[in-house]
Design a protein around this motif. Structure first.
Motif, short mmCIF file in Angstrom:
data_model
loop_
_atom_site.label_atom_id
_atom_site.label_comp_id
_atom_site.label_asym_id
_atom_site.label_seq_id
_atom_site.Cartn_x
_atom_site.Cartn_y
_atom_site.Cartn_z
N UNK A 89 23.76 27.79 52.74
CA UNK A 89 23.52 27.24 54.17
C UNK A 89 22.27 27.76 54.83
N UNK A 90 22.04 28.92 54.89
CA UNK A 90 20.92 29.59 55.88
C UNK A 90 19.74 29.77 54.80
N UNK A 94 20.86 23.96 53.10
CA UNK A 94 21.62 22.62 52.60
C UNK A 94 23.14 22.46 53.06
N UNK A 95 22.88 22.16 54.26
CA UNK A 95 24.22 21.90 54.84
C UNK A 95 25.37 21.21 53.98
N UNK A 96 24.96 20.20 53.43
CA UNK A 96 26.19 19.33 52.84
C UNK A 96 26.57 19.97 51.50
N UNK A 97 25.59 20.91 50.89
CA UNK A 97 25.94 21.52 49.42
C UNK A 97 26.79 22.74 50.00
N UNK A 99 29.18 22.68 51.92
CA UNK A 99 30.57 22.11 52.25
C UNK A 99 31.65 22.58 50.85
N UNK A 100 31.37 22.38 49.70
CA UNK A 100 32.26 22.49 48.61
C UNK A 100 32.19 23.86 48.32
N UNK A 101 31.33 24.74 48.80
CA UNK A 101 31.50 26.22 48.61
C UNK A 101 32.54 26.59 49.71
N UNK A 102 32.50 26.18 50.99
CA UNK A 102 33.20 26.43 52.02
C UNK A 102 34.83 26.18 51.51
N UNK A 103 35.11 25.18 50.89
CA UNK A 103 36.25 24.31 50.49
C UNK A 103 36.85 25.52 49.44
N UNK A 104 35.97 26.00 48.23
CA UNK A 104 36.30 26.99 47.71
C UNK A 104 36.78 28.46 48.12
N UNK A 144 28.66 20.85 61.74
CA UNK A 144 26.96 20.86 61.70
C UNK A 144 26.72 19.70 60.91
N UNK A 145 27.14 19.38 59.85
CA UNK A 145 26.96 18.39 58.83
C UNK A 145 27.02 17.00 59.65
N UNK A 146 28.06 16.84 60.32
CA UNK A 146 28.06 15.68 61.02
C UNK A 146 27.17 15.47 62.18
#
Length: 159
Positions: A89-90, A94-97, A99-104, A144-146
């Motif tokens: 993220x920082x 890569x805001x979109x990438x 997301x799956x890390x946050x889901x994990x 943030x992605x949206x």
């Protein structure tokens, strides 16, 4: 509780948390569109420090219990996803990438909460603030992605 185990868990959590120092928010983050409910910046280190202390303490309690394999596996998963999210993220922006890390991260914290609770009620209960905080972080990440659809990740140069 074994103090050496606590120190080992604490070292692992703060090593994961060190990615925040390696990849600070900086000016780039300040320019992003954020939801109105974004916590103030001072809240993040307070929350993470508290969470790291809680999960280190209770995981040291659970690590010595029989039948702890799933609890320790989920603990390992959550700290790995925790360490990975910040550089994506920082660091890469890569805001979109992220997301799956946050889901994990969310799934592994939920798994750690459940499996710790099965072994030691207080250990599972200590994971609840972490689960709540990661839920807020996931919602913030998605917002943030949206709110920043044109944000491009950093381009890495060939070395």
């Amino acid at each position: 509780m074994d103090i050496l185990l606590f120190c080992l868990f604490l070292a692992a959590t703060f090593a994961a948390g060190a990615t925040g120092a390696l990849f600070p928010t900086g000016e780039w983050y300040k320019t992003l569109n954020k939801p109105t409910w974004t916590p103030p910046n001072w809240v993040f280190p307070v929350m993470w420090t508290s969470i790291y202390l809680f999960i280190s303490f209770v995981s040291a309690r659970v690590a010595v219990l029989e039948g702890n394999a799933y609890a320790m596996a989920f603990w390992g998963m959550q700290i790995a996803f925790n360490a990975l999210w910040t550089p994506v993220f920082f660091g890469l922006r890569h805001l979109k990438a992220s997301i799956p890390i946050m889901l994990g991260l969310w799934i592994s914290v939920l798994g750690a909460t459940i499996t710790h609770m099965q072994l030691d009620f207080w250990a599972g209960l200590a994971f609840v603030p972490y689960l709540a905080w990661v839920t807020v972080a996931a919602a913030l990440n998605m917002a943030m992605v949206r709110l920043n659809p044109d944000q491009e990740p950093l381009q890495l140069q060939n070395i």
